[in-house]
Design a protein around this motif. Structure first.
Motif, PDB file in Angstrom:
ATOM      1  N   MET A 189       0.809  -1.204   0.000  1.00 56.08           N
ATOM      2  CA  MET A 189       0.000   0.000   0.000  1.00 56.08           C
ATOM      3  C   MET A 189       0.852   1.269   0.000  1.00 56.08           C
ATOM      4  N   LYS A 190       2.131   1.121   0.253  1.00 58.85           N
ATOM      5  CA  LYS A 190       3.018   2.285   0.264  1.00 58.85           C
ATOM      6  C   LYS A 190       3.440   2.692  -1.136  1.00 58.85           C
ATOM      7  N   LEU A 191       3.222   1.815  -2.108  1.00 58.05           N
ATOM      8  CA  LEU A 191       3.639   2.134  -3.481  1.00 58.05           C
ATOM      9  C   LEU A 191       2.788   3.278  -4.011  1.00 58.05           C
ATOM     10  N   PRO A 192       3.374   4.121  -4.865  1.00 59.18           N
ATOM     11  CA  PRO A 192       2.603   5.219  -5.423  1.00 59.18           C
ATOM     12  C   PRO A 192       1.402   4.684  -6.214  1.00 59.18           C
ATOM     13  N   ASP A 193       0.292   5.351  -6.106  1.00 57.86           N
ATOM     14  CA  ASP A 193      -0.934   5.024  -6.849  1.00 57.86           C
ATOM     15  C   ASP A 193      -1.532   3.664  -6.533  1.00 57.86           C
ATOM     16  N   ILE A 194      -1.122   3.046  -5.451  1.00 58.54           N
ATOM     17  CA  ILE A 194      -1.717   1.754  -5.091  1.00 58.54           C
ATOM     18  C   ILE A 194      -2.476   1.926  -3.776  1.00 58.54           C
ATOM     19  N   GLY A 195      -3.787   1.799  -3.838  1.00 55.33           N
ATOM     20  CA  GLY A 195      -4.605   1.950  -2.628  1.00 55.33           C
ATOM     21  C   GLY A 195      -5.232   0.635  -2.236  1.00 55.33           C
ATOM     22  N   PRO A 196      -6.049   0.636  -1.188  1.00 56.16           N
ATOM     23  CA  PRO A 196      -6.654  -0.599  -0.682  1.00 56.16           C
ATOM     24  C   PRO A 196      -7.441  -1.362  -1.754  1.00 56.16           C
ATOM     25  N   ARG A 197      -8.150  -0.646  -2.634  1.00 55.20           N
ATOM     26  CA  ARG A 197      -8.972  -1.371  -3.599  1.00 55.20           C
ATOM     27  C   ARG A 197      -8.098  -2.178  -4.568  1.00 55.20           C
ATOM     28  N   LYS A 198      -7.037  -1.555  -5.049  1.00 52.90           N
ATOM     29  CA  LYS A 198      -6.142  -2.268  -5.974  1.00 52.90           C
ATOM     30  C   LYS A 198      -5.432  -3.421  -5.269  1.00 52.90           C
ATOM     31  N   VAL A 199      -4.992  -3.174  -4.046  1.00 51.72           N
ATOM     32  CA  VAL A 199      -4.304  -4.242  -3.320  1.00 51.72           C
ATOM     33  C   VAL A 199      -5.246  -5.422  -3.109  1.00 51.72           C
ATOM     34  N   ALA A 200      -6.498  -5.105  -2.779  1.00 52.52           N
ATOM     35  CA  ALA A 200      -7.474  -6.176  -2.562  1.00 52.52           C
ATOM     36  C   ALA A 200      -7.620  -7.012  -3.833  1.00 52.52           C
ATOM     37  N   ALA A 201      -7.700  -6.352  -5.007  1.00 54.05           N
ATOM     38  CA  ALA A 201      -7.846  -7.073  -6.276  1.00 54.05           C
ATOM     39  C   ALA A 201      -6.612  -7.920  -6.553  1.00 54.05           C
ATOM     40  N   LEU A 202      -5.426  -7.340  -6.368  1.00 51.63           N
ATOM     41  CA  LEU A 202      -4.180  -8.067  -6.642  1.00 51.63           C
ATOM     42  C   LEU A 202      -4.069  -9.308  -5.756  1.00 51.63           C
ATOM     43  N   TRP A 203      -4.479  -9.136  -4.549  1.00 50.72           N
ATOM     44  CA  TRP A 203      -4.357 -10.238  -3.596  1.00 50.72           C
ATOM     45  C   TRP A 203      -5.395 -11.325  -3.876  1.00 50.72           C
ATOM     46  N   LYS A 204      -6.666 -10.904  -4.015  1.00 53.20           N
ATOM     47  CA  LYS A 204      -7.733 -11.895  -4.179  1.00 53.20           C
ATOM     48  C   LYS A 204      -7.651 -12.608  -5.533  1.00 53.20           C
ATOM     49  N   GLU A 205      -7.322 -11.852  -6.599  1.00 52.80           N
ATOM     50  CA  GLU A 205      -7.336 -12.449  -7.937  1.00 52.80           C
ATOM     51  C   GLU A 205      -6.025 -13.169  -8.262  1.00 52.80           C
ATOM     52  N   LEU A 206      -4.893 -12.551  -7.808  1.00 56.57           N
ATOM     53  CA  LEU A 206      -3.598 -13.106  -8.226  1.00 56.57           C
ATOM     54  C   LEU A 206      -2.767 -13.650  -7.062  1.00 56.57           C
TER      55      LEU A 206
END
Ligand code: DGT
Ligand code: CA
Ligand code: ZN
Length: 580
Positions: free
Chosen positions: A99-116
């Motif tokens: 979540m510390k990466l630029p332009d990466i928020g909770p919604r994107k992290v959730a997708a990356l984690w759940k899908e990939l």
């Protein structure tokens, strides 16, 4: 002062992490926002968090309900928060870091984690390189390239050195936690943090205990730990969320503590000198201890004993830079009365709500008294410093009346009437002599027009030093660590002139300033210039900056007698005047 197990910044960090984890879990925004607001509330506290907790006053703070108060109390009193630990355990450990990466928020992290199944920066990097991320809804080939750029940026920022002032409070809180863990006999900070270097790259902690396991666990499970980087039999490395700071802990049997502490305190340059001296005496000095050539190990009970083996005086950590301390310690000429925090009787350089400070005169007076200080010089900005709420003369005179009132209201603490007057472009000071002569403490500093050449700037400062009402030259080089170079100035000329004119020179303890730096402190004392250690406080917490000024003074070999605010108030004032 002992640091609490968990400081405000760590509490706020834990609350923010909970908010993020709740968002990852898909909870409604209402719940996560409550934690973010709680974090803001804790960070904004001007009072001591430990006291608020022990007096049960958390709940009376706006925005902190009973459930949150209970969790914070658990964290502050035990160093752990069960709710947070349980919540965190539901996710891969590297997820918060993503979540510390630029332009990466909770919604994107959730997708990356759940899908990939991506749970760390490393996994995200690999997935981007393999072109797997573009398959996700809302991501494309372009976003993969952008994420990779972001990761590179993030890693570069991590490699940067950090200000000591941003690291030391956290390091001390962790040290307390280590100290309080089972079986610990001795524990200390090491490395550049212990040497009080201006900037540091990581935190080194050394501890002794019969059994390393529980001590290493204590660090690994600390609140605020983002990732456990590695854990062995005697060493544990973690990365803290706050500031991406790496912390290395080593735990040894107590008989090895002194030599290990010495080794991991450094500096490397200082060590090399000692190792050579040992070699001449038939001793091998290493991180494992001191051995005779025949392999027998010499007992070393503390660092002083190690120096004694080499026929040297003890060298305080702040001096271990191979700047002549080895020669002096061998000759017995190393100063043994370096200034300490306990020597300091009053704090110099404080702003209040009268100019650009955050606390009132009375709040500053009470906070200084609580630190055990006897006086505080109130030095607002002068008229020319419009951006900083500089005082016109009539406001200054009204402030004197309030200072008199506060001095009566707070016994045992004396506010001294002073000013931080601007040095104008010509070198003249920003108030008339008739005003300056009425003040007890006159600091003069440069705040604007930095872009003069060396000749002009040096002349400007020398002219200011000629003003008979000036007592102290403030933050003389104007540098800001990692953001602004010192102005071009012939410091040697400035220090010589200060000596001639009897003007004291400030060691400004604001962590981003540390101005003058240690090297100039040493030059100043050699020239007979008197020093003051200052906090440049703009709020009551900044009074603690004094300790960084003291550290800088020590790094510059300054002794108690070199520093004027080790004197009681009357003698301090007399010394300022006598110089002129
Ligand atoms: P830093 O972390 O860059 O702010 O500076 P230090 O001095 O804390 O350096 P660090 O953390 O790499 O190592 C801590 C201490 O351990 C260092 O001051 C001396 C010792 N040390 C580390 N590596 C070596 C080495 O290769 N040789 C020797 N003699 N000592 C070392
Ligand atoms: Ca270090
Ligand atoms: Zn200033």
């Amino acid at each position: 002062m002992t640091a609490p197990i968990v400081d405000k910044a760590t509490v706020a960090q834990v609350l923010r992490d909970i908010s993020l984890l709740l968002q990852l879990q898909g909870e409604n925004g209402f719940r996560s926002r409550a934690y973010d607001m709680g974090a803001d509330r804790i960070l904004g506290l001007t009072q001591d968090l430990g006291a608020i907790v022990s007096e049960g006053r958390l709940e009376s703070l706006p925005g902190i309900g009973p459930a949150l108060a209970e969790k914070i109390t658990e964290l502050v009193t035990t160093g752990r928060m069960t709710y947070f630990e349980d919540l965190r355990a539901k996710f891969p450990p590297g997820l918060l870091e993503l979540m510390k990466l630029p332009d990466i928020g909770p919604r994107k992290v959730a997708a990356l984690w759940k899908e990939l199944g991506i749970g760390s920066v490393e996994e995200l990097e690999a997935a981007c390189r393999e072109g797997r991320v573009r398959e996700l809804k809302g991501f494309g080939a372009k976003s993969e390239a952008k994420i990779l750029e972001g990761i590179a940026l993030f890693r570069r920022a991590r490699g940067e050195r950090k200000l000591l002032g941003d690291v030391l409070p956290l390091a001390e809180a962790l040290l307390e936690r280590v100290r309080a863990s089972p079986g610990v006999v001795r524990a200390s900070l090491g490395g550049s943090v212990r040497r009080r270097a201006e900037t540091v790259s990581d935190v080194d902690i050394i501890a002794s205990a019969p059994d390393a396991g529980p001590v290493l666990d204590a660090l690994a499970t600390s609140p605020g730990v983002a990732t456990v980087l590695g854990k062995g039999d005697s060493k544990c490395s973690v990365r803290m969320e706050a500031g991406d700071l790496q912390v290395d802990l080593r735990v040894l049997p107590d008989e090895d503590f002194a030599t290990a502490l010495h080794h991991f305190t450094g500096s490397k340059a200082h060590h090399i000198r000692l190792r050579n001296l040992g070699h001449e005496r038939g001793m091998k000095i290493s991180e494992w201890g001191v051995h005779r050539d025949d392999g027998t190990k010499l007992p070393v009970k503390d660092e002083a004993a190690l120096y004694a083996l080499l026929d040297m005086q003890f060298v305080p950590p702040e001096l271990r830079e191979d700047n002549g301390e080895v020669e002096a310690a061998r000759a017995g000429t190393l100063p043994t009365d370096l200034v300490t925090m306990e020597d300091v009787q009053g704090a110099v350089h404080a702003h209040t709500t009268w100019s650009d400070g955050r606390n009132s005169l009375e709040e500053m007076a009470r906070a200084a008294k609580a630190m055990g200080l006897k006086y505080l010089t109130i030095t607002e900005h002068s008229e020319a410093a419009i951006y900083a709420g500089g005082l016109k003369v009539d406001a200054l005179k009204r402030q004197w009346e309030e200072i008199d009132r506060v001095n009566e209201a707070v016994p045992g603490m004396r506010l001294l009437k002073g000013i931080e007057v601007d040095i104008l472009e010509s070198g003249a000071l920003d108030y008339d002599d008739q005003v300056l002569e009425q003040l007890e403490v006159v600091i003069a500093s440069i705040h604007v027009r930095h872009s003069m050449d060396e000749e002009q700037m040096t002349r400007r400062v020398l002219t200011a030093l000629d003003n008979p009402h000036l007592h102290i030259l403030g933050h003389p080089t104007g540098r800001l660590l990692q953001s602004r170079e010192p102005y071009p100035l012939r410091m040697e000329d400035v220090l010589e002139h200060a000596a001639k004119r009897g003007v004291a020179v400030e060691i400004n303890g604001k962590p981003a300033r540390l101005d003058i730096k240690a090297e100039y402190v040493r030059k100043a004392t050699q020239l007979g210039v008197k020093l003051v250690v200052s906090c440049d406080a703009h709020r009551q917490e900044d009074l603690g900056n004094l300790s960084y000024a003291v550290a800088t003074a020590r790094r510059g070999w300054a002794r108690k007698q070199d520093v004027l605010n080790t004197l009681p108030a009357e003698r301090f004032l007399a010394a300022l005047r006598a110089g002129r």
